[in-house]
Design a protein around this motif. Structure first.
Motif, PDB file in Angstrom:
ATOM      1  N   SER A 104      53.702  49.702  41.245  1.00 40.06           N
ATOM      2  CA  SER A 104      54.384  48.956  40.190  1.00 40.06           C
ATOM      3  C   SER A 104      54.019  47.470  40.160  1.00 40.06           C
ATOM      4  N   ASP A 105      53.615  46.910  41.278  1.00 39.70           N
ATOM      5  CA  ASP A 105      53.279  45.483  41.275  1.00 39.70           C
ATOM      6  C   ASP A 105      51.774  45.244  41.443  1.00 39.70           C
ATOM      7  N   TRP A 106      50.959  46.264  41.080  1.00 38.68           N
ATOM      8  CA  TRP A 106      49.511  46.098  41.149  1.00 38.68           C
ATOM      9  C   TRP A 106      49.076  44.970  40.228  1.00 38.68           C
ATOM     10  N   SER A 107      48.082  44.199  40.683  1.00 41.62           N
ATOM     11  CA  SER A 107      47.456  43.199  39.816  1.00 41.62           C
ATOM     12  C   SER A 107      46.027  42.977  40.287  1.00 41.62           C
ATOM     13  N   GLU A 108      45.186  42.577  39.364  1.00 47.38           N
ATOM     14  CA  GLU A 108      43.807  42.264  39.720  1.00 47.38           C
ATOM     15  C   GLU A 108      43.768  41.091  40.690  1.00 47.38           C
ATOM     16  N   VAL A 109      44.653  40.133  40.516  1.00 51.44           N
ATOM     17  CA  VAL A 109      44.716  38.984  41.421  1.00 51.44           C
ATOM     18  C   VAL A 109      44.969  39.455  42.850  1.00 51.44           C
ATOM     19  N   GLU A 148      44.322  42.477  44.095  1.00 52.53           N
ATOM     20  CA  GLU A 148      43.151  43.212  44.581  1.00 52.53           C
ATOM     21  C   GLU A 148      42.033  42.257  44.978  1.00 52.53           C
ATOM     22  N   ARG A 149      41.883  41.187  44.247  1.00 55.65           N
ATOM     23  CA  ARG A 149      40.853  40.201  44.617  1.00 55.65           C
ATOM     24  C   ARG A 149      41.238  39.483  45.911  1.00 55.65           C
ATOM     25  N   ARG A 150      42.536  39.313  46.144  1.00 54.55           N
ATOM     26  CA  ARG A 150      43.006  38.771  47.422  1.00 54.55           C
ATOM     27  C   ARG A 150      42.655  39.746  48.536  1.00 54.55           C
ATOM     28  N   MET A 151      42.832  41.048  48.244  1.00 54.98           N
ATOM     29  CA  MET A 151      42.477  42.087  49.210  1.00 54.98           C
ATOM     30  C   MET A 151      40.977  42.034  49.505  1.00 54.98           C
ATOM     31  N   LEU A 152      40.166  41.825  48.468  1.00 59.22           N
ATOM     32  CA  LEU A 152      38.718  41.711  48.652  1.00 59.22           C
ATOM     33  C   LEU A 152      38.389  40.553  49.587  1.00 59.22           C
ATOM     34  N   ALA A 153      39.030  39.417  49.391  1.00 63.23           N
ATOM     35  CA  ALA A 153      38.796  38.264  50.275  1.00 63.23           C
ATOM     36  C   ALA A 153      39.147  38.619  51.716  1.00 63.23           C
ATOM     37  N   GLY A 154      40.212  39.386  51.907  1.00 65.09           N
ATOM     38  CA  GLY A 154      40.593  39.828  53.250  1.00 65.09           C
ATOM     39  C   GLY A 154      39.555  40.760  53.854  1.00 65.09           C
ATOM     40  N   LEU A 155      38.968  41.638  53.034  1.00 65.74           N
ATOM     41  CA  LEU A 155      37.933  42.549  53.528  1.00 65.74           C
ATOM     42  C   LEU A 155      36.671  41.787  53.918  1.00 65.74           C
ATOM     43  N   VAL A 156      36.319  40.793  53.120  1.00 62.65           N
ATOM     44  CA  VAL A 156      35.159  39.951  53.460  1.00 62.65           C
ATOM     45  C   VAL A 156      35.421  39.244  54.783  1.00 62.65           C
ATOM     46  N   GLN A 157      36.644  38.797  54.996  1.00 64.75           N
ATOM     47  CA  GLN A 157      37.007  38.131  56.250  1.00 64.75           C
ATOM     48  C   GLN A 157      36.902  39.102  57.431  1.00 64.75           C
ATOM     49  N   LEU A 201      28.898  46.304  52.284  1.00 62.01           N
ATOM     50  CA  LEU A 201      29.325  45.501  51.151  1.00 62.01           C
ATOM     51  C   LEU A 201      30.816  45.659  50.899  1.00 62.01           C
ATOM     52  N   ALA A 202      31.515  44.550  50.807  1.00 59.78           N
ATOM     53  CA  ALA A 202      32.905  44.545  50.347  1.00 59.78           C
ATOM     54  C   ALA A 202      32.860  44.188  48.872  1.00 59.78           C
ATOM     55  N   SER A 203      33.574  44.958  48.046  1.00 62.01           N
ATOM     56  CA  SER A 203      33.517  44.714  46.605  1.00 62.01           C
ATOM     57  C   SER A 203      34.820  45.122  45.932  1.00 62.01           C
ATOM     58  N   TYR A 204      34.954  44.691  44.692  1.00 59.47           N
ATOM     59  CA  TYR A 204      36.096  45.060  43.860  1.00 59.47           C
ATOM     60  C   TYR A 204      35.565  45.932  42.734  1.00 59.47           C
ATOM     61  N   ASP A 205      36.081  47.149  42.624  1.00 63.24           N
ATOM     62  CA  ASP A 205      35.691  48.077  41.562  1.00 63.24           C
ATOM     63  C   ASP A 205      36.674  47.898  40.413  1.00 63.24           C
ATOM     64  N   GLN A 206      36.215  47.279  39.355  1.00 66.67           N
ATOM     65  CA  GLN A 206      37.080  46.958  38.230  1.00 66.67           C
ATOM     66  C   GLN A 206      37.613  48.217  37.546  1.00 66.67           C
ATOM     67  N   ARG A 207      36.790  49.271  37.464  1.00 65.00           N
ATOM     68  CA  ARG A 207      37.233  50.509  36.804  1.00 65.00           C
ATOM     69  C   ARG A 207      38.322  51.212  37.602  1.00 65.00           C
ATOM     70  N   ALA A 208      38.197  51.227  38.921  1.00 66.87           N
ATOM     71  CA  ALA A 208      39.192  51.891  39.762  1.00 66.87           C
ATOM     72  C   ALA A 208      40.359  50.964  40.112  1.00 66.87           C
ATOM     73  N   GLY A 209      40.125  49.665  39.994  1.00 70.98           N
ATOM     74  CA  GLY A 209      41.175  48.693  40.291  1.00 70.98           C
ATOM     75  C   GLY A 209      41.444  48.517  41.765  1.00 70.98           C
ATOM     76  N   VAL A 210      40.417  48.732  42.610  1.00 67.49           N
ATOM     77  CA  VAL A 210      40.615  48.610  44.051  1.00 67.49           C
ATOM     78  C   VAL A 210      39.446  47.873  44.700  1.00 67.49           C
TER      79      VAL A 210
END
Length: 138
Positions: free
Chosen positions: A86-91, A93-102, A121-130
């Motif tokens: 319910s509280d998913w957001s692209e912002v 997920e991008r924070r999650m991506l930064a954590g994965l890069v770390q 590779l750590a990445s954000y899949d825009q179609r899947a939203g993850v």
């Protein structure tokens, strides 16, 4: 989650996925026997296992092409603490991506780094939203 930069083996919460794992061997291993399995035409098979440690839930998808491990996708699912999307957001997920890069950087791995055995590779899949980490083998 740890990636062996010499061999390409991946360890998640004590479960080790060897870079040379075959589908036949995985299906004989007690750890993977209960994995969610999806077979696709052309010899493609996906096995998914969930592991939990350090207050994080990991979803590990292993993709096999004609019996050979071709790539692994690792998702850190922090939604299990909230219970829903319910509280998913692209912002977020991008924070999650930064954590994965770390996580990769803490292991001495640059995002997108290539090795003799494959790429990480750590990445954000825009179609899947993850956001996820992908380990691709040669």
């Amino acid at each position: 989650m740890k990636i062996n930069t010499v061999t390409g083996d991946v360890s998640v919460c004590g479960t080790v996925v060897l870079s040379n794992l075959t589908l036949a061997a995985a299906l004989q291993d007690a750890v993977f026997k209960t994995a969610n399995r999806i077979d696709r035409p052309g010899g493609y098979t996906r096995l998914a296992v969930e592991r939990q440690c350090n207050d994080s839930k990991y979803i590990v998808w292993m993709f096999f092409v004609v019996n050979r491990l071709s790539w692994i996708s690792i998702y850190v699912d922090d939604r299990h603490r909230r219970g829903d999307w319910s509280d998913w957001s692209e912002v977020e997920e991008r924070r999650m991506l930064a954590g994965l890069v770390q996580i990769l950087e803490q292991q001495g791995i640059s995002n997108g780094q290539r090795y003799s055995w494959g790429d990480v590779l750590a990445s954000y899949d825009q179609r899947a939203g993850v956001a996820n980490i992908t380990v691709r083998y040669r």
